[in-house]
Write an enzyme that holds these catalytic residues in place. Structure first.
Site, mmCIF file in Angstrom:
data_model
loop_
_atom_site.group_PDB
_atom_site.id
_atom_site.type_symbol
_atom_site.label_atom_id
_atom_site.label_comp_id
_atom_site.label_asym_id
_atom_site.label_seq_id
_atom_site.Cartn_x
_atom_site.Cartn_y
_atom_site.Cartn_z
ATOM 1 C CG HIS A 1 -0.298 0.261 2.593
ATOM 2 N ND1 HIS A 1 0.327 -1.038 3.062
ATOM 3 C CD2 HIS A 1 -0.207 1.101 3.384
ATOM 4 C CE1 HIS A 1 1.063 -0.510 4.361
ATOM 5 N NE2 HIS A 1 0.656 0.885 4.386
ATOM 6 C CG ASP B 1 1.456 5.204 4.871
ATOM 7 O OD1 ASP B 1 1.258 4.101 4.926
ATOM 8 O OD2 ASP B 1 2.754 5.677 5.211
ATOM 9 N NE ARG C 1 2.506 6.217 10.013
ATOM 10 C CZ ARG C 1 1.396 5.692 9.615
ATOM 11 N NH1 ARG C 1 1.554 4.445 8.685
ATOM 12 N NH2 ARG C 1 0.291 6.251 9.661
ATOM 13 C CG HIS D 1 4.934 1.057 3.181
ATOM 14 N ND1 HIS D 1 4.438 2.168 2.547
ATOM 15 C CD2 HIS D 1 4.296 1.197 4.440
ATOM 16 C CE1 HIS D 1 3.551 2.870 3.592
ATOM 17 N NE2 HIS D 1 3.559 1.976 4.511
#
Length: 287
Positions: free
Chosen positions: A99, A101, A250, A236
């Protein structure tokens, strides 16, 4: 670029990825950031080794050098630092699907910065794919078709959160000018200029092609490592091959609006009574 920084840089694979040793993000200089930014544009994902002492404040400050930092709409955040999302394998933090983000936003994030603070004894790698190389490896007729299409990106989490956006299937990077394939298995629902069955067949081909090994790198984390990736040109995948805990923190940098060629066709209009039976992961919309 020429720099006086005593940093060691090594490439992670032939497709993308560069690992940097010798930069401390707690004391990052303008010159150090310029080096990281240059490597990011060239190699799509940059790994900063040895950041075990990275403070949340320095993590946030690093993210703000790229742009405005997002407050994520539904993921858990670090106490006292709402800009930092906690990715915990014990709390749903395993996304083992390729995917990009948050492409379901009108302006998806331009970058993500992940700090790994706890790792399992073995496993837990992450993979990335270079979507510029994917686009460039397609045949000229396929590139010509894709350059004139858009895609619908959707997320629905019960009744709590829904978001939907339409983006070019091929986007142009605002800094490098390179074209990249901009669809992903997790959030892309369909290509509205095609019938749903045509869209499903084309998307499945593009997903599988973009996940081919020659376009990827795989990174074996060490505790404290930081990865920053260009969300405009990569996908990723968090490899779910481990037992024990994997925790990260994150930051997401707010995005620009994806641009590419305008669509060459109108949205497909189904015939009266035409039905669609979806068999795709994110084919969440019917006619």
């Amino acid at each position: 670029m020429t720099t006086s920084i005593a940093a060691e840089v090594r490439l992670v694979s032939g497709a993308l990825g560069a690992e940097v040793h010798g930069i401390d993000l707690n004391t990052l200089t303008d010159e150090g950031f310029a080096l990281i930014h240059d490597l990011l544009l060239k190699h799509q994902v940059v790994f900063l080794a040895g950041q075990t002492g990275l403070t949340p404040a320095a993590h946030v400050a690093f993210g703000r050098r790229f742009g405005e930092v997002e407050l994520h709409p539904y993921l858990p955040r670090l106490d006292g630092h709402p800009e930092i999302v906690v990715i915990d394998s014990a709390d749903g933090g395993k996304v083992d699907v390729w995917h990009t983000d948050m492409t379901f936003h009108q302006s998806p994030p331009i970058a993500s910065i992940l700090h790994l603070v706890q790792l399992p004894e073995v496993g837990g790698d992450t993979m990335w794919t270079n979507q510029c190389r994917v686009y460039e490896a397609l045949s000229a007729p396929m590139r010509d078709l894709l350059d004139g299409l858009t895609a619908i990106h959707v997320i629905r989490i019960g009744t709590e959160f829904t978001s939907r956006a339409e983006h070019p299937v091929v986007r142009v990077h605002p800094e490098t000018g390179r074209r990249s394939l901009y669809v992903n298995r997790l959030f892309t629902s369909h290509i509205p200029q095609l019938t749903r069955n045509e869209s499903d067949a084309l998307l499945e081909h593009l997903f599988a092609f973009s996940e081919s090994p020659q376009f990827t790198c795989r990174y074996r984390w060490r505790t404290g490592d930081v990865a920053v990736w260009d969300n405009r040109v990569t996908q990723h995948y968090a490899v779910n091959d481990y037992e024990g805990l994997r925790r990260g923190q994150r930051i997401t940098v707010l995005g620009d609006h994806p641009t590419g060629n305008p669509p060459r066709w109108e949205h497909y209009a189904p015939a009266p009574g035409e039905r669609y039976w979806p068999d795709r992961v994110n084919a969440v919309e019917s006619y």
